[in-house]
Motif scaffolding. Structure first.
Motif, PDB file in Angstrom:
ATOM      1  N   SER A 126      -1.416 -25.874  -7.755  1.00  0.00           N
ATOM      2  CA  SER A 126      -1.409 -26.398  -6.383  1.00  0.00           C
ATOM      3  C   SER A 126      -2.309 -25.616  -5.448  1.00  0.00           C
ATOM      4  CB  SER A 126       0.028 -26.375  -5.829  1.00  0.00           C
ATOM      5  OG  SER A 126       0.890 -27.108  -6.667  1.00  0.00           O
ATOM      6  N   GLY A 127      -2.673 -24.388  -5.822  1.00  0.00           N
ATOM      7  CA  GLY A 127      -3.499 -23.577  -4.936  1.00  0.00           C
ATOM      8  C   GLY A 127      -3.287 -22.096  -5.195  1.00  0.00           C
ATOM      9  N   LYS A 128      -3.869 -21.287  -4.322  1.00  0.00           N
ATOM     10  CA  LYS A 128      -3.733 -19.834  -4.480  1.00  0.00           C
ATOM     11  C   LYS A 128      -3.347 -19.221  -3.136  1.00  0.00           C
ATOM     12  CE  LYS A 128      -7.564 -18.317  -2.249  1.00  0.00           C
ATOM     13  NZ  LYS A 128      -7.654 -17.253  -1.229  1.00  0.00           N
ATOM     14  N   THR A 129      -2.689 -18.042  -3.226  1.00  0.00           N
ATOM     15  CA  THR A 129      -2.265 -17.297  -2.043  1.00  0.00           C
ATOM     16  C   THR A 129      -2.575 -15.829  -2.267  1.00  0.00           C
ATOM     17  OG1 THR A 129      -0.447 -18.854  -1.667  1.00  0.00           O
ATOM     18  CG2 THR A 129      -0.337 -16.737  -0.515  1.00  0.00           C
ATOM     19  N   THR A 130      -3.153 -15.199  -1.246  1.00  0.00           N
ATOM     20  CA  THR A 130      -3.437 -13.771  -1.308  1.00  0.00           C
ATOM     21  C   THR A 130      -2.918 -13.092  -0.043  1.00  0.00           C
ATOM     22  OG1 THR A 130      -5.454 -14.218  -2.560  1.00  0.00           O
ATOM     23  CG2 THR A 130      -5.223 -12.016  -1.608  1.00  0.00           C
ATOM     24  N   ASN A 131      -2.044 -12.130  -0.229  1.00  0.00           N
ATOM     25  CA  ASN A 131      -1.447 -11.422   0.904  1.00  0.00           C
ATOM     26  C   ASN A 131      -1.626  -9.917   0.751  1.00  0.00           C
ATOM     27  OD1 ASN A 131      -0.549 -13.799   2.054  1.00  0.00           O
ATOM     28  ND2 ASN A 131       1.488 -13.672   1.140  1.00  0.00           N
ATOM     29  N   LYS A 132      -1.530  -9.223   1.879  1.00  0.00           N
ATOM     30  CA  LYS A 132      -1.542  -7.766   1.887  1.00  0.00           C
ATOM     31  C   LYS A 132      -0.221  -7.270   2.480  1.00  0.00           C
ATOM     32  CE  LYS A 132      -5.025  -5.035   3.400  1.00  0.00           C
ATOM     33  NZ  LYS A 132      -5.897  -4.331   4.391  1.00  0.00           N
ATOM     34  N   ILE A 133       0.381  -6.302   1.784  1.00  0.00           N
ATOM     35  CA  ILE A 133       1.592  -5.660   2.302  1.00  0.00           C
ATOM     36  C   ILE A 133       1.319  -4.167   2.401  1.00  0.00           C
ATOM     37  CG2 ILE A 133       4.011  -5.135   1.873  1.00  0.00           C
ATOM     38  CD1 ILE A 133       4.325  -7.771   0.538  1.00  0.00           C
ATOM     39  N   VAL A 134       1.426  -3.642   3.613  1.00  0.00           N
ATOM     40  CA  VAL A 134       1.202  -2.218   3.857  1.00  0.00           C
ATOM     41  C   VAL A 134       2.561  -1.520   3.788  1.00  0.00           C
ATOM     42  CG1 VAL A 134       0.336  -0.475   5.445  1.00  0.00           C
ATOM     43  CG2 VAL A 134      -0.800  -2.717   5.288  1.00  0.00           C
ATOM     44  N   LEU A 135       2.706  -0.626   2.825  1.00  0.00           N
ATOM     45  CA  LEU A 135       3.949   0.125   2.659  1.00  0.00           C
ATOM     46  C   LEU A 135       3.779   1.510   3.275  1.00  0.00           C
ATOM     47  CD1 LEU A 135       6.756   0.756   1.521  1.00  0.00           C
ATOM     48  CD2 LEU A 135       5.675   1.231  -0.690  1.00  0.00           C
ATOM     49  N   LYS A 136       4.635   1.817   4.241  1.00  0.00           N
ATOM     50  CA  LYS A 136       4.647   3.141   4.860  1.00  0.00           C
ATOM     51  C   LYS A 136       5.903   3.871   4.409  1.00  0.00           C
ATOM     52  CE  LYS A 136       1.863   2.021   8.916  1.00  0.00           C
ATOM     53  NZ  LYS A 136       1.761   2.081  10.399  1.00  0.00           N
ATOM     54  N   MET A 137       5.705   5.000   3.768  1.00  0.00           N
ATOM     55  CA  MET A 137       6.813   5.753   3.194  1.00  0.00           C
ATOM     56  C   MET A 137       7.328   6.817   4.158  1.00  0.00           C
ATOM     57  SD  MET A 137       7.835   4.713   0.299  1.00  0.00           S
ATOM     58  CE  MET A 137       8.869   6.168   0.049  1.00  0.00           C
TER      59      MET A 137
END
Length: 367
Positions: A126-137
């Motif tokens: 159906s398509g593609k998805t690209t996300n960014k998740i910034v993890l701060k520890m």
């Protein structure tokens, strides 16, 4: 049609993903534009879910990466971990909802090296998805308050054994801010071990220390109170109070209460109470605790049949992950010297003679 062509090319590449690190594929992977970005906060040694949702469809292929390293891959109906970066081995877990559009990834037992930007790419027919998740520890483990005397001086120390990033530590005496504390960084690399020490100059005031981690939005408070000195006689009983201040409470928190005696620079535990198990342990037979009061968060206790060896400072410590109360009582036990009948008779005769002597002297003065 263009999107379908790109997706078809993406799916054609999947069979060769056993060679996931080949430069051509990496260039293609990095070419995807980011559809969305979000920031999440993680805590040291805890687990975390990196949330990702997409429009479900057949032939799901998904990849997680950080700084060019493969975190987790899934395609052809199973996890593909042959090329997984070693520091993530056995620490990633997909949920069973991937075919329903939930591509969230669990990171198990976080460490500070997990900090960074995670790129997530999922493709279906159906398509593609690209996300960014910034993890701060962040880290905030084992804050505590200590009380000690050195010669004639009293010192309070607030410390935290593992914290990241650097915290803010403030002191207050009564309602007045205090700035004359010393700060030490005992572990220079993260997570840090930091302590702040204050010389107590007004023992009749309560002192409060606050440690704050702005990233985790977490605050811990320590409070120290010196009660009035108590004077008792041998063989008497005494009750010492220990209760939370009005502006503090312990709802839904595990905590421990410890009573100890401080004498000649050493400390010995007399009793303690664990809220998690409701277990009370008493190490001295003189010591008694009222369980009904404990249920009301009142941790006063009674010491019976006092002796001279019971002289000293008695410290009540109520501690949870968010709060510590140190309450100090100083007890002075004096000898009991009852007057015997013979001593009483002798004293009475002596008093009579003194009275007669005063009367004779007064008569001579009048003459």
């Amino acid at each position: 049609m263009k999107a379908e062509a790109v997706l078809s090319f993406f799916l054609i590449l999947i069979p060769s993903l056993s060679e996931f690190q080949n430069p051509f594929f990496l260039a293609f992977f990095n070419h995807f534009s980011i559809d969305s970005e979000q920031t999440v906060t993680g805590r040291l040694n805890e687990d975390l879910i990196l949330p990702c949702l997409f429009e479900s469809g057949p032939e799901v292929a998904t990849h997680w990466k950080i700084q060019g390293q493969n975190v987790h891959s899934y395609y052809k109906g199973s996890n593909k971990l042959e090329r997984q970066d070693p520091k993530h081995a056995n620490r990633t877990l997909f949920h069973s909802e991937i075919h329903n559009g939930n591509d969230s990834l669990s990171l198990i037992k976080l460490n500070l090296q997990d900090d960074g930007s995670y790129i997530w790419c999922t493709g279906t027919e159906s398509g593609k998805t690209t996300n960014k998740i910034v993890l701060k520890m962040g880290a905030f483990l084992m804050p505590m308050m200590k009380y000690e005397t050195r010669n004639t001086s009293t010192f309070l120390t607030c410390c935290v054994l593992m914290i990241y990033p650097h915290p803010t530590i403030t002191w207050q005496a009564g309602n007045t801010a205090v700035s004359e504390s010393t700060m030490e960084e005992l572990e220079p690399s993260p997570p840090f071990y930091i302590k702040s020490t204050l010389n107590v100059t007004f023992s009749n005031k309560s002192y409060e220390c606050v440690i704050e981690n702005s990233l985790l939005k977490q605050t811990w408070r320590g409070q120290w109170v010196m009660k009035e000195h108590l004077h008792k006689v041998q063989s008497e009983d005494i009750s010492l109070s220990c209760q939370l201040a009005n502006n503090f409470s312990l709802p839904n928190q595990d905590f421990i209460v410890t009573w100890s005696r401080m004498k000649s620079g050493t400390s010995s535990v007399l009793a303690y109470f664990l809220s998690s198990s409701q277990n009370t342990v008493i190490s001295e037979s003189q010591f008694s605790w009222n369980k009904e009061l404990i249920n009301q968060s009142h941790f006063s206790w009674t010491l019976t049949d006092l002796s001279l060896s019971d002289n000293g400072e008695y410290l009540c410590n109520i501690s949870s992950s968010k709060y510590t109360l140190l309450m100090v009582h100083t007890l002075h036990v004096e000898s009991y010297n009852p007057i015997s009948p013979d001593e009483h008779s002798g004293n009475a005769k002596e008093n009579m003679l003194l009275s007669d002597a005063r009367s004779v002297k007064e008569m001579e003065t009048e003459v």
